[in-house]
Design a protein around this motif. Sequence first.
Motif, PDB file in Angstrom:
ATOM      1  N   SER A   1      -2.694  -0.945 -13.071  1.00 41.22           N
ATOM      2  CA  SER A   1      -1.915   0.069 -12.370  1.00 41.22           C
ATOM      3  C   SER A   1      -1.002  -0.596 -11.339  1.00 41.22           C
ATOM      4  O   SER A   1      -1.162  -1.762 -10.989  1.00 41.22           O
ATOM      5  N   ILE A   2      -0.031   0.175 -10.856  1.00 41.38           N
ATOM      6  CA  ILE A   2       1.062  -0.367 -10.040  1.00 41.38           C
ATOM      7  C   ILE A   2       1.046   0.276  -8.660  1.00 41.38           C
ATOM      8  O   ILE A   2       0.863   1.490  -8.527  1.00 41.38           O
ATOM      9  N   LEU A   3       1.251  -0.531  -7.632  1.00 38.40           N
ATOM     10  CA  LEU A   3       1.491  -0.016  -6.288  1.00 38.40           C
ATOM     11  C   LEU A   3       2.776  -0.637  -5.776  1.00 38.40           C
ATOM     12  O   LEU A   3       2.829  -1.826  -5.450  1.00 38.40           O
ATOM     13  N   TYR A   4       3.838   0.165  -5.766  1.00 43.32           N
ATOM     14  CA  TYR A   4       5.129  -0.297  -5.275  1.00 43.32           C
ATOM     15  C   TYR A   4       5.144  -0.186  -3.750  1.00 43.32           C
ATOM     16  O   TYR A   4       5.193   0.920  -3.208  1.00 43.32           O
ATOM     17  N   ARG A   5       5.110  -1.316  -3.066  1.00 40.54           N
ATOM     18  CA  ARG A   5       5.216  -1.317  -1.599  1.00 40.54           C
ATOM     19  C   ARG A   5       6.678  -1.239  -1.206  1.00 40.54           C
ATOM     20  O   ARG A   5       7.512  -1.992  -1.688  1.00 40.54           O
ATOM     21  N   ASN A   6       6.976  -0.321  -0.298  1.00 34.83           N
ATOM     22  CA  ASN A   6       8.334  -0.133   0.200  1.00 34.83           C
ATOM     23  C   ASN A   6       8.661  -1.250   1.187  1.00 34.83           C
ATOM     24  O   ASN A   6       8.013  -1.386   2.228  1.00 34.83           O
ATOM     25  N   ASN A   7       9.662  -2.057   0.843  1.00 33.82           N
ATOM     26  CA  ASN A   7      10.042  -3.183   1.701  1.00 33.82           C
ATOM     27  C   ASN A   7      10.976  -2.790   2.839  1.00 33.82           C
ATOM     28  O   ASN A   7      11.424  -3.646   3.601  1.00 33.82           O
ATOM     29  N   ARG A   8      11.301  -1.501   2.928  1.00 36.47           N
ATOM     30  CA  ARG A   8      12.084  -0.938   4.041  1.00 36.47           C
ATOM     31  C   ARG A   8      13.538  -1.392   4.030  1.00 36.47           C
ATOM     32  O   ARG A   8      14.249  -1.254   5.016  1.00 36.47           O
ATOM     33  N   ASP A   9      13.981  -1.960   2.900  1.00 34.42           N
ATOM     34  CA  ASP A   9      15.370  -2.405   2.783  1.00 34.42           C
ATOM     35  C   ASP A   9      15.998  -1.926   1.477  1.00 34.42           C
ATOM     36  O   ASP A   9      16.985  -2.482   1.011  1.00 34.42           O
ATOM     37  N   GLY A  10      15.389  -0.890   0.869  1.00 41.42           N
ATOM     38  CA  GLY A  10      15.880  -0.391  -0.407  1.00 41.42           C
ATOM     39  C   GLY A  10      15.228  -1.029  -1.605  1.00 41.42           C
ATOM     40  O   GLY A  10      15.565  -0.695  -2.742  1.00 41.42           O
ATOM     41  N   THR A  11      14.288  -1.955  -1.387  1.00 46.53           N
ATOM     42  CA  THR A  11      13.599  -2.607  -2.496  1.00 46.53           C
ATOM     43  C   THR A  11      12.089  -2.377  -2.407  1.00 46.53           C
ATOM     44  O   THR A  11      11.564  -2.023  -1.349  1.00 46.53           O
ATOM     45  N   PHE A  12      11.432  -2.613  -3.536  1.00 44.74           N
ATOM     46  CA  PHE A  12       9.981  -2.476  -3.637  1.00 44.74           C
ATOM     47  C   PHE A  12       9.377  -3.751  -4.218  1.00 44.74           C
ATOM     48  O   PHE A  12      10.031  -4.479  -4.957  1.00 44.74           O
ATOM     49  N   THR A  13       8.118  -4.000  -3.877  1.00 47.66           N
ATOM     50  CA  THR A  13       7.341  -5.081  -4.468  1.00 47.66           C
ATOM     51  C   THR A  13       6.045  -4.505  -5.007  1.00 47.66           C
ATOM     52  O   THR A  13       5.364  -3.755  -4.299  1.00 47.66           O
ATOM     53  N   ASP A  14       5.702  -4.830  -6.249  1.00 47.56           N
ATOM     54  CA  ASP A  14       4.437  -4.367  -6.817  1.00 47.56           C
ATOM     55  C   ASP A  14       3.307  -5.204  -6.227  1.00 47.56           C
ATOM     56  O   ASP A  14       3.167  -6.382  -6.528  1.00 47.56           O
ATOM     57  N   VAL A  15       2.484  -4.567  -5.393  1.00 49.85           N
ATOM     58  CA  VAL A  15       1.344  -5.249  -4.767  1.00 49.85           C
ATOM     59  C   VAL A  15       0.030  -4.706  -5.318  1.00 49.85           C
ATOM     60  O   VAL A  15      -1.008  -4.817  -4.674  1.00 49.85           O
ATOM     61  N   GLY A  16       0.073  -4.122  -6.516  1.00 52.44           N
ATOM     62  CA  GLY A  16      -1.130  -3.545  -7.101  1.00 52.44           C
ATOM     63  C   GLY A  16      -2.272  -4.533  -7.193  1.00 52.44           C
ATOM     64  O   GLY A  16      -3.416  -4.231  -6.827  1.00 52.44           O
ATOM     65  N   ILE A  17      -1.983  -5.735  -7.679  1.00 54.94           N
ATOM     66  CA  ILE A  17      -3.033  -6.745  -7.823  1.00 54.94           C
ATOM     67  C   ILE A  17      -3.469  -7.261  -6.463  1.00 54.94           C
ATOM     68  O   ILE A  17      -4.669  -7.356  -6.163  1.00 54.94           O
ATOM     69  N   LEU A  18      -2.509  -7.586  -5.603  1.00 51.75           N
ATOM     70  CA  LEU A  18      -2.839  -8.140  -4.280  1.00 51.75           C
ATOM     71  C   LEU A  18      -3.625  -7.144  -3.431  1.00 51.75           C
ATOM     72  O   LEU A  18      -4.504  -7.537  -2.661  1.00 51.75           O
ATOM     73  N   SER A  19      -3.312  -5.870  -3.558  1.00 53.79           N
ATOM     74  CA  SER A  19      -3.960  -4.857  -2.712  1.00 53.79           C
ATOM     75  C   SER A  19      -5.296  -4.396  -3.281  1.00 53.79           C
ATOM     76  O   SER A  19      -6.086  -3.780  -2.575  1.00 53.79           O
ATOM     77  N   GLY A  20      -5.540  -4.658  -4.569  1.00 52.64           N
ATOM     78  CA  GLY A  20      -6.830  -4.306  -5.147  1.00 52.64           C
ATOM     79  C   GLY A  20      -6.878  -3.010  -5.924  1.00 52.64           C
ATOM     80  O   GLY A  20      -7.968  -2.547  -6.267  1.00 52.64           O
ATOM     81  N   VAL A  21      -5.714  -2.400  -6.241  1.00 53.34           N
ATOM     82  CA  VAL A  21      -5.735  -1.122  -6.952  1.00 53.34           C
ATOM     83  C   VAL A  21      -5.270  -1.237  -8.398  1.00 53.34           C
ATOM     84  O   VAL A  21      -5.146  -0.230  -9.098  1.00 53.34           O
ATOM     85  N   ALA A  22      -5.010  -2.450  -8.872  1.00 50.17           N
ATOM     86  CA  ALA A  22      -4.555  -2.625 -10.254  1.00 50.17           C
ATOM     87  C   ALA A  22      -5.720  -2.623 -11.231  1.00 50.17           C
ATOM     88  O   ALA A  22      -5.588  -2.173 -12.369  1.00 50.17           O
ATOM     89  N   TYR A  23      -6.874  -3.160 -10.788  1.00 49.74           N
ATOM     90  CA  TYR A  23      -8.054  -3.288 -11.635  1.00 49.74           C
ATOM     91  C   TYR A  23      -9.238  -2.586 -10.958  1.00 49.74           C
ATOM     92  O   TYR A  23      -9.148  -2.148  -9.815  1.00 49.74           O
TER      93      TYR A  23
END
Length: 439
Positions: free
Chosen positions: A145-167
């Motif tokens: 699964s994907i968690l798009y973190r809002n970078n506050r500059d119009g872009t996103f980074t998928d932090v699903g794995i780093l944050s622990g919600v991908a698996y």
Amino acid sequence: MMGDYGKNRLYHNRHGTFEEVADAAGVAGDGKTWGSGCGFVDYDRDGQLDLVVANYANFELAHASPPGKYPSCLWKGIAVFCGPRGLPGGRNILYRNLGKGRFQDVTLSAHVDRTMGHYCFSVSPFDFDNDGWPDIYMSCDSTPSILYRNNRDGTFTDVGILSGVAYNIDGREQAGMGSTVADYDGDGNLDLFRTNFSDDTPTLYHNNGDGTFTDVTYPAGLGSSTRYLGWGTMFFDFDNDGWPDLLLVNGHVYPEVDDLKLGIDYSEPKLLFHNNGDGKFADISKAAGPGINTPAPARGLAIGDLWNDGRLSAVIVNRNGTPSLLVNRTTYPNHWIEIKTVGTDSNRSGIGARLVLKTATRTQIDEVRSGSSYISNNDMRVHFGLGRIKEIEYLEVRWPSGLVERYLNPRADSIVVVIEGSGQPVGRTMQKPDRKDGD
């Protein structure tokens, strides 16, 4: 807004009638994607609602493989329809609202395209890191699964794995379907829950408040239900005790299961879990009445206060059947309040606003949210159960514009309309920086 197989549909409210305007608005898509979920979110906080669309797969009906042709077309040894493995994954899309009824596809410039090959279903926008900017969660089938973190500059980074919600806690990808967000344990951080395929548990992710989540499915008492295939799901406080409960609607995808004699049925009952207020849930499904226990091939679920009396009901979409309406018939000795937000500088619906409700014994939080569950949209009013408490000290609203204001002593057992700018100002969150995507 509807995502489906083929082009998307956007229905514009023309004062009582609706006009389909997806092509004119620029959100119809190319017709080759399989839209499966969507949500409105003001990701750049410019006061105009943008649109995020989850896509399942690229699929051509004319070239569909027959059941059983490939290993991915077999399930428990029987031939079933193919997918999702073996199909090219869909590309999720972000549309930026340009105003005047027009949207721009900013998928590439926002870096949403950098997570590819996932089979995504539900969309749950929420500010998981408490920085005032909406992030976007997507539950995905048979892929992380994907968690798009809002970078506050119009872009996103998928932090699903780093944050622990991908698996899940075992490090396995699951077949995620629906998703829902709430602060289930009252610690001030928004947590995440996801339904999955059969022979697996649903997943509860506890927000640790530091940008990471922990899979607490088993310690929370949610790990014993592996028989059913879950779809729509919502946190909702059905007894108004101040602790969000959980409803899951279920139904299998393979009609062939009714002939297998495996103890698996195409139509399945719902699951209702009561939040005990100590981080644990109790399965009360069997005692919850025929609305919960009558089997059906359920898919979509929306929660709302349909009679404006503080008792939440559920509307369920069933596959190839009439919808179900689950009415909350029990009267509880608890109080409640519902908040309708009206933005002025922010988007008119107040989507993305963070609400903090303070009483003598508790502080509760939630957000005004579009999307969640599965192919559904819920009552946009934010509902708080109060338990036996009737006096509310204040409601604090952090608007998407950045304005933070308080409304003192809102009345319990009522629906309160709060208009941005009419409260007691208590500060302002981070100002909106310049964009990087050429705006």
